[in-house]
Design a protein around this motif. Structure first.
Motif, short mmCIF file in Angstrom:
data_model
loop_
_atom_site.label_atom_id
_atom_site.label_comp_id
_atom_site.label_asym_id
_atom_site.label_seq_id
_atom_site.Cartn_x
_atom_site.Cartn_y
_atom_site.Cartn_z
N LEU A 22 0.67 -1.20 0.28
CA LEU A 22 0.23 0.19 -0.07
C LEU A 22 0.95 1.08 0.20
CD1 LEU A 22 -2.50 -0.76 2.27
CD2 LEU A 22 -2.84 -0.79 0.22
N TYR A 26 0.77 4.16 -2.55
CA TYR A 26 0.18 5.26 -2.12
C TYR A 26 1.73 6.81 -2.97
CZ TYR A 26 0.50 9.79 0.35
OH TYR A 26 0.17 10.67 1.83
N GLU A 46 -9.66 12.18 -1.93
CA GLU A 46 -9.24 10.87 -2.18
C GLU A 46 -7.69 10.05 -1.80
OE1 GLU A 46 -8.55 11.31 -6.14
OE2 GLU A 46 -10.27 11.55 -7.03
N THR A 48 -7.18 10.05 1.36
CA THR A 48 -7.78 9.86 2.61
C THR A 48 -8.70 8.35 2.30
OG1 THR A 48 -7.48 11.90 3.33
CG2 THR A 48 -8.61 10.50 4.77
N PHE A 49 -9.52 8.28 1.21
CA PHE A 49 -10.31 7.39 1.57
C PHE A 49 -9.43 6.44 1.16
CE2 PHE A 49 -12.38 4.70 -1.25
CZ PHE A 49 -13.88 4.42 -0.45
N ILE A 50 -8.64 6.17 -0.12
CA ILE A 50 -7.97 4.82 -0.20
C ILE A 50 -6.50 4.86 0.70
CG2 ILE A 50 -5.93 4.18 -1.67
CD1 ILE A 50 -6.59 6.68 -4.04
N GLY A 52 -7.36 5.16 4.32
CA GLY A 52 -8.33 4.37 5.56
C GLY A 52 -8.53 3.24 4.69
N SER A 53 -9.31 2.91 3.56
CA SER A 53 -9.85 1.66 2.39
C SER A 53 -8.64 0.40 2.90
CB SER A 53 -10.31 1.79 1.38
OG SER A 53 -11.02 2.44 1.70
N LEU A 54 -7.48 0.74 2.78
CA LEU A 54 -6.34 -0.19 2.85
C LEU A 54 -5.92 -0.27 3.94
CD1 LEU A 54 -3.76 1.21 0.13
CD2 LEU A 54 -4.89 -0.26 -0.38
N ALA A 56 -8.12 -0.71 6.81
CA ALA A 56 -9.11 -1.63 7.23
C ALA A 56 -9.06 -2.74 6.85
CB ALA A 56 -10.83 -0.90 6.32
N GLY A 57 -8.58 -3.23 5.30
CA GLY A 57 -8.43 -4.51 4.74
C GLY A 57 -6.86 -4.89 5.15
#
Length: 704
Positions: A22, A26, A46, A48-50, A52-54, A56-57
């Motif tokens: 990740l 980035y 965008e 921040t969203f990416i 956070g998603s990574l 969480a995964g």
């Protein structure tokens, strides 16, 4: 160890790999646009969203892997706890290949479980000792505890008595050892602390363990079990130690296990002891070593089986012996020989059916009767003078009288039976009716005498015939010589007066005289041809053929003929003079009856023809290329004075082949011809073959 550490660190490693991936993504996305000073590819929201998603995964994956790992660990832990309930020994926690033994996180759990197992064993021992004291008190006051159904177990008082000198075991309801008496510990070569909380079935033979488990479970339900037999495997240490030894010193805890186990047989009586709530408390087992008894019973069964087999073989032998006796009895009674036995007094003690059938007597008529009953008066007197004739082995010929009075000749061979002291017991004789043989022998002797007389007469007749033939030939040839001589004198002295016709008559007279002389010579030769003058002997074919060719040289030269031998001739025996005469007649006939300018005669051997070699005869032949003979005359030409051509065509008297037949038949052979008109003729004849060890060959002598 490395594999287990890797499995434990797998979730952290996976999260680290994902985090690095990740972060790389980035950095890639944060790069400016290709144009210098261009804006970033992503804006702040965008990014921040990416991120956070990574994150969480990654957290979800790490949590999933951790849950699966600890789920497997706790599953194994649950299984080990269940095993520990069945077997609370320390080794139950040391499972190779499991995560419980080496996991540092679960090491406190493992230690607590080990302490729990030790406490369980200690508490179990305290319960056992308290229960034993309680059993003694209860037995003294009111007897052992009753089972749930209220029935008093038979022999309960006997079980409660002190068992220090017996092999007694106490087992928990899960069949684990609780306690064992010193005799049982001595028998098992074990210490009490090593047996407590161990499964009782560990010492049982694997083949008997399932059955014993079912039996003990039934005992827990029924309250008691008796005469339960099974096998155990105990260390082979030279037998159990003496009674009274300290059980704690029987086996060294640090000593290596025994090299082998021995199998022992036990008999067990079991009683279930219950608590106040009428639940099974433990099993009290009384054991008895019955190994010697079992082995004795096995040996007894083995010997019984061997005895049964021996009895079966004995029955078979008796049956075979009975059949043999019956066969012997049948052979004895129906053999074509007259068997009988006499006792020391000369009386019949046994005889077969053939003797009774031949002589016409009934068994009661002869049994125990004297032997003289069968003899005519003269033979009976001779036997009475020498009654011991049947007490010695030997043979004799005598006469018997049949029931109808007929006297027959019998030949008897006798053997004797004696006791251990050499005393005569009975005779065993075999007789044969030789009446017909003696009659034929007498007839043969009479015929031989008659034949000898006839042969003597025939020899005299042959001698007289030979003398007569010689005299007749001599007396006939003398006038013929006189007639021929005076005819020559008449032709010489009166030839001028007689003229041509007179000379012709005189020539016919001279020729007839000569022809009659040759006929007389052939008759004399024929009379002698049927007899072999000399002893048959091996002779030289080379000399015989050379002699024949020398005698026929004039005839051979006149016909310009060739006489040759084809292949080796087999060695034969015979009268050399007769064989040379045979060859001379055959060769001369082959030259006379030949119209070719250069006749050819072949002498050879026809081995393997007509199977004559099997009868000891050799087959030879004389083949020519002459005028041949028609098949209807093949037999006629061997008769006396039978001619197929006129005297003007072929010279001779017609006696040559008849003489050949006489010579061959005198040697035991035969002669025949195979021929067709215009294709020559082959005369075959057989002579005796020389034996395997022949006498040296002799040169044939010319006939005088």
């Amino acid at each position: 160890m490395k594999v287990r550490l890797f499995r434990a660190a797998a979730p952290a490693l996976t999260g680290a790999v994902l985090a690095m991936s990740l972060f790389t993504l980035y950095i890639f996305l944060r790069r400016p646009a290709p144009e210098a000073g261009g804006p970033h590819l992503l804006d702040r929201a965008e990014e921040t969203f990416i991120v956070g998603s990574l994150a969480a995964g990654v957290a979800a994956l790490s949590t999933t892997f951790a849950l699966r790992y600890y789920q497997r660990v706790f599953g194994q832990l649950t299984a080990h706890v269940a095993e520990l309930r069945q077997d609370p020994a320390p080794h139950a926690l040391q499972v190779k290949g499991g995560v419980l033994a080496d996991s540092p996180e679960l090491r406190p759990v493992r230690d607590e479980l080990a302490k729990f197992a030790a406490s369980y064993r200690k508490a179990l021992g305290e319960v056992v000792r308290a229960q034993e004291q309680l059993d003694v008190l209860e037995t003294t006051d009111r007897g052992p505890a009753a089972p749930p159904d209220g029935r008093q177990p038979p022999g309960a008082a006997r079980y409660a008595v002190s068992s220090r000198h017996r092999m007694v075991a106490r087992l928990a309801p899960n069949l684990h050892w609780i306690a064992a008496t010193p005799p049982l510990l001595q028998f098992l070569h074990a210490r009490s602390k090593h047996l407590v909380a161990r499964s009782f079935l560990d010492l049982v033979h694997p083949d008997d363990a399932p059955r014993l488990r079912r039996t003990l479970q039934e005992t827990l339900r029924d309250g008691e079990g008796h005469d339960i037999t099974f096998r155990v495997l105990v260390p082979d240490r030279g037998g159990p130690p003496p009674l009274g030894s300290d059980p704690e010193l029987l086996i060294d805890a640090h000593a290596p296990p025994p090299a082998s186990l021995r199998e022992r047989h036990l008999q067990m009586d079991v009683m279930t002891c219950y608590n106040e709530a009428r639940a099974p408390l433990h099993l009290r087992c009384h054991l008895l070593d019955i190994t010697d008894r079992v082995r004795t019973e096995q040996e007894l069964r083995r010997r019984t089986e061997e005895l049964s087999q021996a009895n079966a073989r004995l029955r078979q032998i008796n049956e075979d012996l009975a059949r043999l006796k019956e066969s012997y009895r049948d052979l004895y009674n129906h053999a074509p020989v007259l068997y009988f036995s006499l006792d020391p007094n000369g009386r019949f003690v046994a005889f077969n059916e053939t003797l009774m059938r031949t002589l016409g007597y009934e068994r009661d008529t002869l049994l125990s009767q004297p032997y003289t009953r069968l003899l005519p008066p003269a033979s009976a007197q001779a036997f009475l003078h020498n009654p011991a004739v049947f007490q010695q082995p030997g043979e004799l010929e005598t006469q018997w009288v049949k029931s109808d009075g007929t006297v027959i000749d019998v030949w008897i061979a006798t053997t004797t039976t004696r006791d251990e002291h050499g005393n005569f017991v009975r005779s065993r004789s075999a007789a044969r009716d030789v009446t017909e043989r003696n009659r034929l022998a007498n007839d043969l002797r009479a015929k031989a005498a008659e034949l000898e007389e006839a042969n003597g007469l025939l020899r005299r007749i042959n001698q007289e015939l030979e003398e007569f033939t010689y005299v007749v030939s001599h007396d006939l040839k003398e006038p013929l010589r006189t007639l021929e001589a005076f005819s020559n004198f008449l032709a010489a002295d009166y030839g001028s007066v007689l003229g041509a016709e007179g000379h012709e008559h005189i020539n016919h007279l001279i020729e007839a005289s000569r022809r009659l002389g040759r006929l007389i010579d052939d008759l004399l030769t024929l009379s002698r041809a049927g007899r072999v003058l000399n002893t048959t002997q091996a002779f030289s074919w080379d000399y015989a053929i050379q002699t024949v060719l020398s005698d026929l040289r004039d005839l051979t030269q006149r016909h310009q003929a060739t006489v040759r031998v084809e292949g080796p001739l087999p060695p034969v025996v015979g009268d050399p003079e007769r064989v040379m005469q045979l060859l001379s007649n055959l060769v001369s006939n082959a030259l006379k009856y030949n119209q070719y300018s250069r006749p050819e005669v072949v002498i050879g051997a026809a081995e393997g023809r007509n199977g004559d070699e099997e009868s000891g005869l050799a087959t030879l032949y004389v083949r020519d290329n002459g005028i041949g003979i028609e098949p209807q005359y093949h037999e006629q030409i061997f008769r006396m004075f039978r001619r197929l051509h006129r005297r003007e065509e072929v010279e001779g008297t017609g006696a040559g082949l008849a003489i050949c037949k006489k010579i061959v038949e005198a040697h035991g052979g035969r002669i025949w011809v195979e021929s067709e008109p215009g294709r020559g003729a082959t005369f075959y004849f057989t002579l005796p073959r020389e034996p395997a060890n022949p006498q040296p060959a002799r040169e044939a002598r010319r006939p005088a």
